[in-house]
Design a protein around this motif. Structure first.
Motif, PDB file in Angstrom:
ATOM      1  N   GLY A 118      -4.895  18.462   0.600  1.00 46.40           N
ATOM      2  CA  GLY A 118      -5.839  18.799  -0.446  1.00 46.40           C
ATOM      3  C   GLY A 118      -5.885  20.305  -0.619  1.00 46.40           C
ATOM      4  N   SER A 125      -2.484  13.126  -9.294  1.00 42.12           N
ATOM      5  CA  SER A 125      -3.745  13.855  -9.495  1.00 42.12           C
ATOM      6  C   SER A 125      -3.513  15.346  -9.736  1.00 42.12           C
ATOM      7  N   TYR A 135      -6.839   7.025   1.897  1.00 38.12           N
ATOM      8  CA  TYR A 135      -7.256   7.140   3.292  1.00 38.12           C
ATOM      9  C   TYR A 135      -7.276   5.768   3.972  1.00 38.12           C
ATOM     10  N   HIS A 155      -9.432   6.152  -6.043  1.00 34.34           N
ATOM     11  CA  HIS A 155      -8.020   6.262  -5.684  1.00 34.34           C
ATOM     12  C   HIS A 155      -7.844   7.069  -4.396  1.00 34.34           C
ATOM     13  N   GLU A 156      -8.613   8.140  -4.257  1.00 37.26           N
ATOM     14  CA  GLU A 156      -8.491   8.959  -3.052  1.00 37.26           C
ATOM     15  C   GLU A 156      -8.924   8.178  -1.813  1.00 37.26           C
ATOM     16  N   VAL A 194      -2.132  14.012   4.249  1.00 36.92           N
ATOM     17  CA  VAL A 194      -2.541  14.210   2.868  1.00 36.92           C
ATOM     18  C   VAL A 194      -3.005  15.644   2.697  1.00 36.92           C
ATOM     19  N   PHE A 206      -2.849  13.580  -4.464  1.00 35.85           N
ATOM     20  CA  PHE A 206      -3.646  12.354  -4.328  1.00 35.85           C
ATOM     21  C   PHE A 206      -5.137  12.653  -4.135  1.00 35.85           C
ATOM     22  N   THR A 207      -5.544  13.907  -4.261  1.00 36.59           N
ATOM     23  CA  THR A 207      -6.940  14.269  -4.041  1.00 36.59           C
ATOM     24  C   THR A 207      -7.498  14.970  -5.272  1.00 36.59           C
TER      25      THR A 207
END
Length: 227
Positions: free
Chosen positions: A130, A18, A115, A110-111, A128, A103-104
């Motif tokens: 962000g 991402s 989680y 997908h995000e 994770v 990944f955010t």
């Protein structure tokens, strides 16, 4: 039992697709120097001048010419389609702790899947990153060294109860449920202690608390960085 692909005593950075910012990747690798790319995220790694220690996924997102730039022994194809590339990575890494970057901020499905995987595999500690927050699955007990006024959000992915010290609004009487009561925008009054009756809780903190979050999760899970 799933066989490990990466086994290390160092912390591991898992790179996602991402559009990870180079400054985020640099920060993660200073803290977690082993780099694992989730499938097509290998292209981001190479564009930043980083050669992944391993690339794990179904490998359907890597252009053939890019794949030729990677050592064959670092490409690990996992053909099953029941899990995301992030989960394929997470369950095949045996390390004290992982940081997930990239990944955010793009596809919400997908995000959310990330989680969900964190909670399902909470025995594999992973945070994770962000742009604004850091999130991780809560262990059974957690002690966070936070400054008064720090935002502490708790988001349940299954029904459960917990206990707290050091929160402005204690959680002991709260029946958490993703379709009912959640715990966003609580606030630390100082150091925070949390415990939960079962896995299923996400802890979401400001990005600036990454060092405290890493230290707390490492202590709670017995993780330590290898030399």
């Amino acid at each position: 039992m799933i066989e490990s692909i990466v086994e290390t005593q160092h912390f591991v950075t898992i790179l996602g697709p991402s559009d990870p910012r180079s400054e985020d990747v640099d920060e993660a690798l200073r803290l977690a120097p082993v780099l694992v790319a989730a499938d097509g995220a290998a292209s981001h790694a190479l564009a930043m001048g980083r050669l992944p220690d391993a690339v794990i996924g179904d490998l359907d997102s890597i252009p053939p010419d890019l794949a030729r730039d990677l050592p064959a022994d670092r490409l690990h194809r996992i053909d099953e389609q029941d899990t995301t590339d992030f989960e394929k990575c997470l369950v095949r890494i045996r390390a004290p702790l992982c940081l997930a970057v990239g990944f955010t901020g793009r596809r919400l499905d997908h995000e959310l899947a990330v989680y969900s995987a964190l909670v399902r595999h909470s025995a594999r500690p992973c945070l994770v990153l962000g742009t604004e927050d850091v999130a991780f699955a809560a262990p059974a007990r957690l002690a966070l060294d936070l400054e008064p006024g720090t935002r502490v959000s708790l988001f349940p992915l299954s029904p459960l109860r917990g206990w707290s010290e050091g929160l402005r609004w204690p959680i002991g009487a709260v029946p958490f449920d993703p379709a009912g009561r959640i715990g966003t925008s609580n606030e630390a009054t100082g150091p925070v202690a949390l415990s939960f009756e079962r896995p299923g809780m996400l802890v979401i903190l400001p990005r600036a608390t990454l060092p405290q979050a890493m230290a707390a999760l490492a202590a709670a899970t017995g993780a330590s960085r290898g030399r």
